[in-house]
Each structure stands twice: as C-alpha cells, then as structure tokens.
Design an enzyme around this catalytic site. Sequence first.
Site, PDB file in Angstrom:
ATOM      1  N   HIS A  82       0.856  -1.185   0.000  1.00 53.00           N
ATOM      2  CA  HIS A  82       0.000   0.000   0.000  1.00 53.00           C
ATOM      3  C   HIS A  82       0.888   1.228   0.000  1.00 53.00           C
ATOM      4  O   HIS A  82       1.852   1.313   0.756  1.00 53.00           O
ATOM      5  CB  HIS A  82      -0.893   0.006   1.247  1.00 53.00           C
ATOM      6  CG  HIS A  82      -1.733   1.232   1.353  1.00 53.00           C
ATOM      7  ND1 HIS A  82      -2.941   1.348   0.716  1.00 53.00           N
ATOM      8  CD2 HIS A  82      -1.534   2.408   2.001  1.00 53.00           C
ATOM      9  CE1 HIS A  82      -3.445   2.539   0.967  1.00 53.00           C
ATOM     10  NE2 HIS A  82      -2.617   3.204   1.741  1.00 53.00           N
ATOM     11  N   ASP A 161     -15.257   3.040   6.635  1.00 56.25           N
ATOM     12  CA  ASP A 161     -14.235   4.022   6.257  1.00 56.25           C
ATOM     13  C   ASP A 161     -14.795   5.011   5.241  1.00 56.25           C
ATOM     14  O   ASP A 161     -14.496   6.201   5.304  1.00 56.25           O
ATOM     15  CB  ASP A 161     -12.990   3.327   5.696  1.00 56.25           C
ATOM     16  CG  ASP A 161     -11.919   4.357   5.354  1.00 56.25           C
ATOM     17  OD1 ASP A 161     -11.505   5.095   6.261  1.00 56.25           O
ATOM     18  OD2 ASP A 161     -11.530   4.459   4.175  1.00 56.25           O
ATOM     19  N   ARG A 168     -14.719  13.076   7.906  1.00 58.13           N
ATOM     20  CA  ARG A 168     -13.425  13.674   8.304  1.00 58.13           C
ATOM     21  C   ARG A 168     -13.021  14.770   7.322  1.00 58.13           C
ATOM     22  O   ARG A 168     -12.489  15.813   7.715  1.00 58.13           O
ATOM     23  CB  ARG A 168     -12.342  12.589   8.349  1.00 58.13           C
ATOM     24  CG  ARG A 168     -12.471  11.672   9.557  1.00 58.13           C
ATOM     25  CD  ARG A 168     -11.608  10.443   9.384  1.00 58.13           C
ATOM     26  NE  ARG A 168     -10.212  10.763   9.208  1.00 58.13           N
ATOM     27  CZ  ARG A 168      -9.328   9.987   8.547  1.00 58.13           C
ATOM     28  NH1 ARG A 168      -9.713   8.853   8.016  1.00 58.13           N
ATOM     29  NH2 ARG A 168      -8.080  10.361   8.448  1.00 58.13           N
ATOM     30  N   SER A 183      -8.036   4.049   9.204  1.00 57.42           N
ATOM     31  CA  SER A 183      -8.599   4.107   7.863  1.00 57.42           C
ATOM     32  C   SER A 183      -7.792   3.220   6.909  1.00 57.42           C
ATOM     33  O   SER A 183      -8.340   2.378   6.192  1.00 57.42           O
ATOM     34  CB  SER A 183      -8.592   5.571   7.388  1.00 57.42           C
ATOM     35  OG  SER A 183      -8.798   5.669   6.011  1.00 57.42           O
ATOM     36  N   LYS A 187      -8.627  -1.145   5.715  1.00 54.89           N
ATOM     37  CA  LYS A 187      -8.743  -1.591   4.317  1.00 54.89           C
ATOM     38  C   LYS A 187      -7.726  -2.703   4.028  1.00 54.89           C
ATOM     39  O   LYS A 187      -8.006  -3.633   3.288  1.00 54.89           O
ATOM     40  CB  LYS A 187      -8.553  -0.403   3.365  1.00 54.89           C
ATOM     41  CG  LYS A 187      -9.789   0.520   3.414  1.00 54.89           C
ATOM     42  CD  LYS A 187      -9.628   1.755   2.570  1.00 54.89           C
ATOM     43  CE  LYS A 187      -8.734   2.757   3.224  1.00 54.89           C
ATOM     44  NZ  LYS A 187      -8.886   4.150   2.854  1.00 54.89           N
TER      45      LYS A 187
HETATM   46  N1  URA Z   1      -5.471   7.408   3.060  1.00 58.84           N
HETATM   47  C1  URA Z   1      -6.513   6.693   3.578  1.00 58.84           C
HETATM   48  O1  URA Z   1      -6.919   5.679   3.020  1.00 58.84           O
HETATM   49  N2  URA Z   1      -7.083   7.152   4.708  1.00 58.84           N
HETATM   50  C2  URA Z   1      -6.668   8.246   5.359  1.00 58.84           C
HETATM   51  O2  URA Z   1      -7.197   8.583   6.392  1.00 58.84           O
HETATM   52  C3  URA Z   1      -5.596   8.965   4.797  1.00 58.84           C
HETATM   53  C4  URA Z   1      -5.013   8.524   3.645  1.00 58.84           C
END
Ligand code: URA
Length: 433
Positions: A82, A161, A168, A183, A187
């Site tokens: 990621h 999320d 947010r 967050s 994932k």
């Molecule tokens: N990328 C994400 O997936 N979530 C965040 O909160 C910030 C960057």
Amino acid sequence: MRMYDIIQKKRQLCELTFEELQFFVNGYVSGEIPDYQASALLMAICFAGMTDNETANLTKIMASSGDILDLSAFGSDSVDKHSTGGVGDKTTLIIAPIVASLGCKVAKLSGRGLGHTGGTLDKLESIKGYNTSLSSAQFMSVAEKCGICVCGAGENLVPADKKLYALRDVTATVSSIPLIVSSIMSKKLAGGANTIVLDVKTGSGAFMKTYEDSLELARRMVSIGKLSGKKVSAVITNMDRPLGRNIGNALEVAEAYNLLCGKTESNDLLEICITLSAEMVSRSKDEPFEISREKVVEVLQTGKAKETFLKWIGLQGGDISVLDSAAFSSAKYKTEVLSPADGYISSADAEGMGITAMMLGAGRQTKADVIDMRAGIIQKACVGDKVKKGEVIAILQSDTVEDHTNAAERWLKSLAITDTPPANQPLVYDIIR
Ligand code: URA
C-alpha cells in the site's frame, strides 16, 4: 450505552473500550448516530489521541463493517503493498509482477485517483480491455494462474471508512494519526493478505509532509498490523519530487513496462521498486532481506517479471499488443516546456506537478470527472540535472485539452533552478518492521 457519554469520555482523555468503539462505528454506519455526534467524537480523538490498543480495536471494527477478502487458499504467500499516495507512483505495476515471479500472490483491490495523486485502477484501465470488475471466482482464478489480480474495491469493502472518511474530510479531522492508521489498516485487513508492506511517502507531494510525521504514522501502522496478527513493514520513501519520469495514466504504464523490459531512465524508480519488492518477499518467505533483493534483481534481469506482467494483463482482458507501440502513450496535443535559465534543477514540488497533470486532464477534481488516459507529463530533466536556458525540460500532452499555457506555467512554478547542484536526498529513509 449513549453516544453522549462516549464523546465525553474521550474528551476527558480516557481510553474507549472495544464495545464503545463498536457502538460508535456500527451506529454511525447504520445511520442511528447522527453526523454531529460522530463529528464531535472525531474532533475529540484529534485532540486526545488514541492508544495503540484503542486504534487496533477501531481498525478491527471498521474492517469487519463489510466484506473481508478470503485469501486463505494462498496460505502464507498472499502479500499486499500500500502506498500512502504520491505523484508518478506506478510502483504496483512493477512490484506485483516481480514478487509474483518469486512465488508470492498479489490479489488486490485498488482505488482510483482523486486530486493530485493517481490511482492504480485508472492506470490499468488505460490498457484497452483491462477488466477491473471480475467476479470473486474469476479474481481468485487469475491470481492462481499468474500470481496477480488487481480489481476495483466494491462499495462493501470497509463501508465504515467510506462514511467516516467523507465526514473527516469536511470536519478538518483527516490529519489525526490514529484516524489515518485505522482508515488505511482497516482496508488492508479487509484485503485479506498475510504480509503487508506499506510505502509511507514523505515530502511535498505526500500526505505526510515531514519525516517525523511519516515515521510516527509508519510505526503506528506496523504496530496495529502486528496486533492484528499480520506481518507488516513500512518503508519510508521520498515524495519531495515525483517518482520516475512520467506522470499520467498511459504514460506511467509505459514507463513501468519499459522498466520491466530493462529500459528505465529512472534509477530512483528502479531502486524503490527493488527495495519494496525485496521487503515483501523477505517478510513473506521469512528470508534475509539481502537474499530476497538478489532474487528480485534476477527476475528483473532475466525478463521473468516482464513475462509475468504480460500474462497478468492478458488474463484480465488487457490488449498487450499495444504496449510495445509508442502510440499507446502518445497524445494529440503536445507542448514543450523550456528551461527559463541555466543551472541545476534543485527542487521539484511533486504536488504542483500532480496539479499540472490534473489540469491537462490526467486526474479528477471530483469523483465524477472523466480522465483523459493519455494526458500527462514526460520529464526530460529531473532534480539534480544540469539544464541550459531554452532546453526542453518537460513535454506536456493531452488528447482533450488543446491549450497548455496555464499547465506549462504551473509546471514551471513547481521547479526551482539554481546555480549550484542540490544536496543529495535519501530515496529510502527507513524500514520499520
Ligand atoms: N489514506 C486513507 O486511506 N485514509 C486516510 O485517512 C488517509 C489517507
């Protein structure tokens, strides 16, 4: 349980229990908890922070708010990578075939680009026919056959999320580290891989602008991953300038493919891909990093990684015959940007360059925008290069936007040209395991 008491408890700097966090997340996703109470808790978290235990609990609860990919068929070979987002970041296209050539399985759900950073799915869709929405059975079958499958994440991957991130975004609570960690890691947990390597970008084009913040984010993500039973490493890499030479969807695919063919012009891109791949193989196979690194270099040199790439793209329906043609990444309108002075390119603001690509049509300002796949920039000179006044330092291109005047101005504003060469910056700052 009452949301009011949970907000008050966090405001008083106390640790929330698993049950309290579950009450909040599930209640917010189902619509029982209103935006104003969820916002108040998010803001309290921004000020009061969260312990690792709280963050790990929040991450697990968010991950289980929707589908969780079952990659158990691949045993301990499933790996994921990621990136926290950057400009010109085409590393997934290069790393996935490298590690798959070494026995790892990259079965991955990826996202689209928004704002100045690009998304892997958009890049892949620049290859005619590439199918990003396969059934679960097709997804597993492609990954089984070539070691890779990259599809789009459906609506039910961590719905918590999606809802919380949108809130947010409008309540100035994006930058809280425990919220970013939960967050991203929710994932990754829902993605199902056993080994996860995080490329935490730092610098002007990154989400985290300073090394200290990037280190804190990296440490927290690794710690939360471990608490959730995963093997996790974070590699902190430079995003003070774009990665590689090309920015834009088809242009980035072409650059990635050329690197796999042994024809890269960017040692930075090559080095970051080798490091991230070696870390993925080393953690997945439990072997020393240096041994994995040698194997990574070998599959690049023998062309095995390129073969795996072509097999993967073909299995997902992509027309691989286009990749060897210059027309694949060439566009209708082109503008040369000339150096305004003699000197050295001493800095390149990656965010400004990503914005230039967006102005040309390569990125989205809103989710609904349609991308011009061949729009983008080819850098002819990068940070550290000596340039002469009037020399071509970049080529801007697009199929839809005819006038590149504003984009060229934005590009030049992102560069600094000085009399002396810049100090060398590290490419890879740190690996946190
Ligand atoms: N990328 C994400 O997936 N979530 C965040 O909160 C910030 C960057």
